[in-house]
Design a protein around this motif. Structure first.
Motif, PDB file in Angstrom:
ATOM      1  N   SER A 124     -10.890   9.013   8.025  1.00 55.85           N
ATOM      2  CA  SER A 124      -9.612   9.294   8.793  1.00 55.85           C
ATOM      3  C   SER A 124      -8.248   8.805   8.226  1.00 55.85           C
ATOM      4  O   SER A 124      -7.360   9.379   8.758  1.00 55.85           O
ATOM      5  N   ILE A 125      -8.335   8.449   7.090  1.00 57.77           N
ATOM      6  CA  ILE A 125      -7.166   8.080   6.349  1.00 57.77           C
ATOM      7  C   ILE A 125      -7.009   9.611   5.283  1.00 57.77           C
ATOM      8  O   ILE A 125      -7.668   9.712   4.285  1.00 57.77           O
ATOM      9  N   THR A 126      -6.281  10.366   5.749  1.00 62.46           N
ATOM     10  CA  THR A 126      -6.370  11.761   4.860  1.00 62.46           C
ATOM     11  C   THR A 126      -5.445  11.883   3.825  1.00 62.46           C
ATOM     12  O   THR A 126      -5.455  12.881   3.220  1.00 62.46           O
ATOM     13  N   SER A 127      -4.294  10.913   3.775  1.00 61.27           N
ATOM     14  CA  SER A 127      -3.775  10.843   2.456  1.00 61.27           C
ATOM     15  C   SER A 127      -3.022   9.483   2.113  1.00 61.27           C
ATOM     16  O   SER A 127      -3.069   8.706   2.934  1.00 61.27           O
ATOM     17  N   LEU A 128      -2.363   9.462   1.062  1.00 64.89           N
ATOM     18  CA  LEU A 128      -1.859   8.259   0.581  1.00 64.89           C
ATOM     19  C   LEU A 128      -0.651   7.752   1.688  1.00 64.89           C
ATOM     20  O   LEU A 128      -0.413   6.374   1.798  1.00 64.89           O
ATOM     21  N   SER A 129      -0.207   8.678   2.313  1.00 65.64           N
ATOM     22  CA  SER A 129       0.940   8.415   3.216  1.00 65.64           C
ATOM     23  C   SER A 129       0.518   7.783   4.469  1.00 65.64           C
ATOM     24  O   SER A 129       0.863   6.879   5.100  1.00 65.64           O
ATOM     25  N   ASP A 130      -0.787   7.927   4.739  1.00 69.42           N
ATOM     26  CA  ASP A 130      -1.331   7.353   5.842  1.00 69.42           C
ATOM     27  C   ASP A 130      -1.700   5.689   5.589  1.00 69.42           C
ATOM     28  O   ASP A 130      -2.169   5.328   6.416  1.00 69.42           O
ATOM     29  N   PHE A 131      -1.506   5.245   4.114  1.00 66.54           N
ATOM     30  CA  PHE A 131      -1.664   3.766   4.316  1.00 66.54           C
ATOM     31  C   PHE A 131      -0.568   2.969   4.768  1.00 66.54           C
ATOM     32  O   PHE A 131      -0.886   1.723   5.072  1.00 66.54           O
ATOM     33  N   ARG A 132       0.328   3.531   5.319  1.00 65.04           N
ATOM     34  CA  ARG A 132       1.345   3.056   6.088  1.00 65.04           C
ATOM     35  C   ARG A 132       0.809   2.114   7.187  1.00 65.04           C
ATOM     36  O   ARG A 132       0.253   2.762   8.094  1.00 65.04           O
ATOM     37  N   GLY A 133       0.981   0.749   7.311  1.00 68.01           N
ATOM     38  CA  GLY A 133       0.613  -0.097   8.370  1.00 68.01           C
ATOM     39  C   GLY A 133      -0.875  -0.440   8.450  1.00 68.01           C
ATOM     40  O   GLY A 133      -1.392  -1.160   9.422  1.00 68.01           O
ATOM     41  N   LYS A 134      -1.550  -0.084   7.372  1.00 68.42           N
ATOM     42  CA  LYS A 134      -2.831  -0.444   7.225  1.00 68.42           C
ATOM     43  C   LYS A 134      -3.090  -1.568   6.416  1.00 68.42           C
ATOM     44  O   LYS A 134      -2.472  -2.036   5.668  1.00 68.42           O
ATOM     45  N   GLN A 135      -4.451  -1.999   6.634  1.00 71.09           N
ATOM     46  CA  GLN A 135      -4.771  -3.167   5.943  1.00 71.09           C
ATOM     47  C   GLN A 135      -5.497  -2.893   4.780  1.00 71.09           C
ATOM     48  O   GLN A 135      -6.373  -1.701   4.742  1.00 71.09           O
ATOM     49  N   ILE A 136      -5.179  -3.326   3.543  1.00 70.56           N
ATOM     50  CA  ILE A 136      -5.664  -2.977   2.134  1.00 70.56           C
ATOM     51  C   ILE A 136      -6.081  -4.466   1.721  1.00 70.56           C
ATOM     52  O   ILE A 136      -5.477  -5.315   1.268  1.00 70.56           O
ATOM     53  N   ALA A 137      -7.449  -4.201   1.080  1.00 76.81           N
ATOM     54  CA  ALA A 137      -8.117  -5.373   0.297  1.00 76.81           C
ATOM     55  C   ALA A 137      -7.747  -5.170  -0.996  1.00 76.81           C
ATOM     56  O   ALA A 137      -8.238  -4.239  -1.698  1.00 76.81           O
ATOM     57  N   VAL A 138      -7.229  -6.220  -1.811  1.00 79.58           N
ATOM     58  CA  VAL A 138      -6.850  -6.078  -3.258  1.00 79.58           C
ATOM     59  C   VAL A 138      -6.637  -7.286  -3.402  1.00 79.58           C
ATOM     60  O   VAL A 138      -6.112  -8.219  -2.832  1.00 79.58           O
ATOM     61  N   GLU A 139      -6.975  -7.668  -4.776  1.00 78.62           N
ATOM     62  CA  GLU A 139      -6.761  -9.236  -5.312  1.00 78.62           C
ATOM     63  C   GLU A 139      -5.031  -9.036  -5.744  1.00 78.62           C
ATOM     64  O   GLU A 139      -4.509  -8.613  -6.421  1.00 78.62           O
ATOM     65  N   GLU A 140      -4.482 -10.241  -5.017  1.00 80.32           N
ATOM     66  CA  GLU A 140      -3.044 -10.346  -4.997  1.00 80.32           C
ATOM     67  C   GLU A 140      -2.421 -10.807  -6.442  1.00 80.32           C
ATOM     68  O   GLU A 140      -3.292 -11.597  -7.153  1.00 80.32           O
ATOM     69  N   GLY A 141      -1.674 -10.184  -6.913  1.00 78.90           N
ATOM     70  CA  GLY A 141      -1.115 -10.588  -8.182  1.00 78.90           C
ATOM     71  C   GLY A 141      -1.960  -9.873  -9.487  1.00 78.90           C
ATOM     72  O   GLY A 141      -1.589 -10.129 -10.632  1.00 78.90           O
ATOM     73  N   SER A 142      -2.981  -9.154  -9.192  1.00 75.98           N
ATOM     74  CA  SER A 142      -3.811  -8.614 -10.274  1.00 75.98           C
ATOM     75  C   SER A 142      -3.327  -7.318 -10.645  1.00 75.98           C
ATOM     76  O   SER A 142      -2.375  -6.735  -9.976  1.00 75.98           O
ATOM     77  N   VAL A 143      -3.927  -6.706 -11.675  1.00 78.38           N
ATOM     78  CA  VAL A 143      -3.654  -5.589 -12.436  1.00 78.38           C
ATOM     79  C   VAL A 143      -3.961  -4.481 -11.010  1.00 78.38           C
ATOM     80  O   VAL A 143      -3.380  -3.252 -10.763  1.00 78.38           O
ATOM     81  N   SER A 144      -4.928  -4.725 -10.392  1.00 80.96           N
ATOM     82  CA  SER A 144      -5.545  -3.853  -9.516  1.00 80.96           C
ATOM     83  C   SER A 144      -3.982  -3.698  -8.146  1.00 80.96           C
ATOM     84  O   SER A 144      -3.764  -2.638  -7.771  1.00 80.96           O
ATOM     85  N   HIS A 145      -3.541  -4.786  -8.005  1.00 80.31           N
ATOM     86  CA  HIS A 145      -2.538  -4.769  -7.190  1.00 80.31           C
ATOM     87  C   HIS A 145      -1.366  -3.851  -7.580  1.00 80.31           C
ATOM     88  O   HIS A 145      -0.703  -3.288  -7.179  1.00 80.31           O
TER      89      HIS A 145
END
Length: 337
Positions: A124-145
């Motif tokens: 349902s998320i068709t582009s990177l722009s659709d990331f606005r307002g979404k929850q994203i699981a990522v390790e805070e402060g890491s290289v992934s972040h």
């Protein structure tokens, strides 16, 4: 999920250890021909293990003392306290070490991520722009972040445009796979496992689309490198011979490294597909060519700005002296003479 690959840990622990740098005055390992190298479980070490098994180091008078740590932060802490002569940090860890005052030399780029790191998203998320307002699981402060923020910057989004759910790479992938989170940032093997197991989604972006973002490095203590340049050159030459061997003999190379890394052959083969192992020419370009778009200093400076913005370093260090191309350049000159 399979065993957790102890790569790219959050940097807070390293910052804490580095903060006590002045308290550590341990004597460095004494045997100049047997430098102690701290490693952790990561596919980028494959050529090194090949070199060790095939005698590529020993043939050059180097008896490498490999010490395996359960987490890269532990290896970096040992490096800070001078219980190691060398380590293999990811770029952000190298910046943190430099900011803490640790003197070292980046002598070789171990690998660059060209698909090993990625972002999973629901269909349902068709582009990177659709990331606005979404929850994203990522390790805070890491290289992934850091990778996530670099990617979002290409579409004009920043940290304030999404809700960060702090989770290490395996947990982020598991939450996405279970349907509990719409977007997750992780790396191999969790990236591919979650992508296969969750049909309502795909890898919307991976590091093959931004191949300069994430690098793993080999660094030596500055004093050791200056006192024993012949040993560092032997190390660099041995690893690069391992890179060449793996390229020419992929099945044998993987079979050699698999038990040393504790990674099954099929997982190691898959993991290697997501990284590029730079040869001599590629290393020269990354370490010595300031005009190249893959020049390592540019990436490290971007990482330093990110770490400062996250309050993980107080000041951005001058990173120029830490990049040391003399060993790869010496090998080039020997080959051309």
């Amino acid at each position: 999920m399979t065993q957790r690959w102890t790569r790219r840990q959050t940097l807070w622990m390293l910052v804490g250890a580095a903060g006590g740098l002045a308290l550590h005055a341990c004597t460095p390992p004494a045997n100049n021909q047997s430098p102690a190298l701290g490693l952790f479980t990561w596919v980028g070490s494959t050529p090194l293990y090949i070199a060790q098994a095939k005698g590529f180091f020993q043939n050059r008078g180097l008896n490498l003392d490999i010490k395996v740590f359960s987490a890269n932060t532990d290896a970096n802490t040992a490096f800070i306290s001078r219980r190691l002569d060398a380590v293999s940090p990811v770029g952000s860890e190298a910046v943190t070490l430099a900011a803490a005052g640790k003197a070292f030399r980046i002598v070789l780029v171990q690998d660059t991520s060209v698909g090993a790191d990625g972002i999973l998203a629901r269909r349902s998320i068709t582009s990177l722009s659709d990331f606005r307002g979404k929850q994203i699981a990522v390790e805070e402060g890491s290289v992934s972040h850091f990778f996530l923020l670099q990617v979002l910057d290409t579409v004009g989004l920043g940290a304030e445009d999404f809700t960060l759910i702090n989770a290490p790479p395996d947990a982020a992938a598991a939450a996405y796979q279970a349907g509990n989170i719409p977007i997750a940032v992780t790396y191999a093997p969790y990236l591919q496992q979650a992508n296969t197991a969750q049909p309502d989604g795909r890898i919307i972006y991976d590091s093959s689309q931004m191949p300069t973002a994430i690098n793993d490095l080999y660094v030596f203590d500055a004093e050791y490198a200056d006192r024993h340049p012949e040993m560092v050159e032997a190390f660099v030459a041995g690893v690069l011979e391992g890179v060449a061997f793996l390229e020419a003999n992929p099945e044998e190379g993987v079979a050699i490294a698999s038990p040393q890394l504790g990674i099954p052959v099929d997982e190691l083969q898959a993991g290697l597909q997501g990284v590029r192992l730079p040869d001599l020419n590629a290393n020269i370009e990354m370490l010595a060519n300031a005009e190249s778009n893959v020049y390592l200093l540019n990436t490290l400076n971007s990482l330093a700005q990110f770490l400062q913005s996250r309050n993980q370093i107080q000041q951005i260090p001058d990173l120029t002296p830490f990049i040391d191309p003399r060993f790869v350049l010496a090998l080039r000159d020997k080959q051309s003479s």
